[in-house]
Design a protein around this motif. Structure first.
Motif, PDB file in Angstrom:
ATOM      1  N   THR A  89      43.581  32.331  45.202  1.00 44.65           N
ATOM      2  CA  THR A  89      44.045  33.824  45.255  1.00 44.65           C
ATOM      3  C   THR A  89      44.238  34.497  44.025  1.00 44.65           C
ATOM      4  O   THR A  89      44.675  33.401  42.930  1.00 44.65           O
ATOM      5  CB  THR A  89      44.697  34.117  46.251  1.00 44.65           C
ATOM      6  OG1 THR A  89      44.545  35.725  46.644  1.00 44.65           O
ATOM      7  CG2 THR A  89      46.107  33.548  46.154  1.00 44.65           C
ATOM      8  N   GLY A 124      45.128  38.439  41.522  1.00 45.45           N
ATOM      9  CA  GLY A 124      44.587  39.548  41.421  1.00 45.45           C
ATOM     10  C   GLY A 124      43.213  39.950  40.702  1.00 45.45           C
ATOM     11  O   GLY A 124      42.835  38.916  40.119  1.00 45.45           O
ATOM     12  N   ILE A 125      42.812  40.813  40.690  1.00 43.40           N
ATOM     13  CA  ILE A 125      41.323  41.399  40.040  1.00 43.40           C
ATOM     14  C   ILE A 125      41.366  40.919  38.599  1.00 43.40           C
ATOM     15  O   ILE A 125      42.462  41.185  37.939  1.00 43.40           O
ATOM     16  CB  ILE A 125      41.200  42.762  40.048  1.00 43.40           C
ATOM     17  CG1 ILE A 125      39.558  43.002  39.685  1.00 43.40           C
ATOM     18  CG2 ILE A 125      42.071  43.755  39.798  1.00 43.40           C
ATOM     19  CD1 ILE A 125      39.117  44.502  40.046  1.00 43.40           C
ATOM     20  N   SER A 170      41.870  37.992  37.307  1.00 43.63           N
ATOM     21  CA  SER A 170      42.772  36.736  37.062  1.00 43.63           C
ATOM     22  C   SER A 170      42.205  35.745  36.742  1.00 43.63           C
ATOM     23  O   SER A 170      42.684  34.779  35.845  1.00 43.63           O
ATOM     24  CB  SER A 170      43.735  36.499  38.184  1.00 43.63           C
ATOM     25  OG  SER A 170      43.129  36.265  39.395  1.00 43.63           O
ATOM     26  N   LYS A 185      39.952  33.868  39.235  1.00 44.76           N
ATOM     27  CA  LYS A 185      39.664  33.098  40.297  1.00 44.76           C
ATOM     28  C   LYS A 185      38.264  32.154  40.454  1.00 44.76           C
ATOM     29  O   LYS A 185      38.445  31.201  40.676  1.00 44.76           O
ATOM     30  CB  LYS A 185      39.726  33.765  41.653  1.00 44.76           C
ATOM     31  CG  LYS A 185      40.981  34.408  42.128  1.00 44.76           C
ATOM     32  CD  LYS A 185      40.920  35.209  43.229  1.00 44.76           C
ATOM     33  CE  LYS A 185      40.071  36.719  43.042  1.00 44.76           C
ATOM     34  NZ  LYS A 185      40.406  37.677  41.858  1.00 44.76           N
ATOM     35  N   ALA A 229      40.540  37.412  46.579  1.00 48.33           N
ATOM     36  CA  ALA A 229      41.594  38.139  45.920  1.00 48.33           C
ATOM     37  C   ALA A 229      42.704  38.721  47.233  1.00 48.33           C
ATOM     38  O   ALA A 229      43.784  38.888  46.584  1.00 48.33           O
ATOM     39  CB  ALA A 229      41.061  39.558  45.356  1.00 48.33           C
ATOM     40  N   ARG A 266      43.875  41.154  32.597  1.00 50.16           N
ATOM     41  CA  ARG A 266      43.112  41.312  33.724  1.00 50.16           C
ATOM     42  C   ARG A 266      42.329  42.660  33.720  1.00 50.16           C
ATOM     43  O   ARG A 266      41.007  42.602  34.230  1.00 50.16           O
ATOM     44  CB  ARG A 266      44.032  41.464  34.742  1.00 50.16           C
ATOM     45  CG  ARG A 266      44.531  40.048  35.226  1.00 50.16           C
ATOM     46  CD  ARG A 266      45.743  40.162  36.251  1.00 50.16           C
ATOM     47  NE  ARG A 266      45.334  40.936  37.424  1.00 50.16           N
ATOM     48  CZ  ARG A 266      46.035  41.378  38.236  1.00 50.16           C
ATOM     49  NH1 ARG A 266      47.504  41.389  38.307  1.00 50.16           N
ATOM     50  NH2 ARG A 266      45.767  41.823  39.318  1.00 50.16           N
ATOM     51  N   SER A 293      38.158  42.869  33.831  1.00 46.04           N
ATOM     52  CA  SER A 293      37.428  43.380  34.895  1.00 46.04           C
ATOM     53  C   SER A 293      36.475  44.766  34.295  1.00 46.04           C
ATOM     54  O   SER A 293      35.532  44.916  34.898  1.00 46.04           O
ATOM     55  CB  SER A 293      38.656  44.067  35.860  1.00 46.04           C
ATOM     56  OG  SER A 293      39.260  42.785  36.419  1.00 46.04           O
ATOM     57  N   GLN A 335      46.019  46.108  45.737  1.00 48.71           N
ATOM     58  CA  GLN A 335      46.396  44.913  45.757  1.00 48.71           C
ATOM     59  C   GLN A 335      47.879  44.403  45.965  1.00 48.71           C
ATOM     60  O   GLN A 335      48.639  45.144  45.477  1.00 48.71           O
ATOM     61  CB  GLN A 335      45.529  43.769  44.680  1.00 48.71           C
ATOM     62  CG  GLN A 335      44.222  44.077  44.833  1.00 48.71           C
ATOM     63  CD  GLN A 335      43.554  43.146  43.742  1.00 48.71           C
ATOM     64  OE1 GLN A 335      43.851  42.701  43.092  1.00 48.71           O
ATOM     65  NE2 GLN A 335      42.288  42.906  44.111  1.00 48.71           N
TER      66      GLN A 335
END
Length: 195
Positions: free
Chosen positions: A9, A11-12, A14, A16, A113, A137, A141, A159
């Motif tokens: 997991t 945040g947007i 990051s 993942k 997320a 981040r 994005s 989030q």
């Protein structure tokens, strides 16, 4: 023996997906919550009925999800996020558990997320947070999604805060563009393999 379940997991923006690709390269199957939820949202009758009842028939255009319409509703308030998650994620969680039961690898992973917020932590053995500086981040994005900075900032506000999320995790992987990711992933796998 059932596989060790890792929850990935963060945040947007990051990173993942970067960690998920490393795990897949190591032969670890990864369940992509985002991709699976998009598919289920279109084909699962219960989810379709509930979304139409909640936000209206415009949420579907035939057999296609009207993503912009749903996103507009979803990100307009925290209550809307909870409503949508409450429809999709119980179904997705069952789907994940069915998927896990078919795996034969020592480890499996799930990437999401909102892993903790959506209640997956009770079916995961170890939660791994992927962390990156906020500005990085946002930049990642914006470039990846082709949306304005303000839209990304709005999603980030919806989030869970990184510090709060960090307290729920057993491991943290730093993805700051300086610290190599692969050795961090290998260290986690080696640590867990010795238990």
């Amino acid at each position: 023996m059932r596989p060790i379940r890792l929850g990935i997991t963060g945040g947007i923006g990051s990173g993942k997906s970067v960690v998920a690709r490393v795990l897949q390269t190591l032969g670890i199957p990864v369940f992509d919550c985002d991709a699976e939820s998009k598919q289920l949202t279109v084909v699962h009758p219960f989810i379709r009925r509930q979304l139409v009842a909640l936000v209206g028939t415009e949420v579907y255009q035939g057999n296609t999800l009207n993503k912009a319409y749903l996103a507009n509703y979803l990100f307009s308030s925290p209550e809307h996020v909870q409503q949508i998650n409450g429809i999709i994620h119980p179904v997705l969680k069952d789907y994940f558990l069915q998927w896990v039961s078919k795996q034969s690898a020592k480890f499996v992973a799930i990437e999401s997320a909102i892993l903790i917020e959506a209640g997956y932590d009770d079916v995961i053995d170890h939660v791994v947070m992927v962390s990156a500086p906020l500005e990085m981040r946002i930049t990642r994005s914006v470039q990846r999604d082709g949306v304005p900075r303000s839209a990304i900032e709005k999603r980030i506000r919806q989030q869970m805060d990184d510090e709060k999320k960090r307290r729920c995790c057993q491991f943290v992987i730093v993805n700051d563009g300086v610290t190599p990711v692969i050795p961090q992933v290998l260290e986690i796998i080696n640590t867990l393999s010795q238990k």
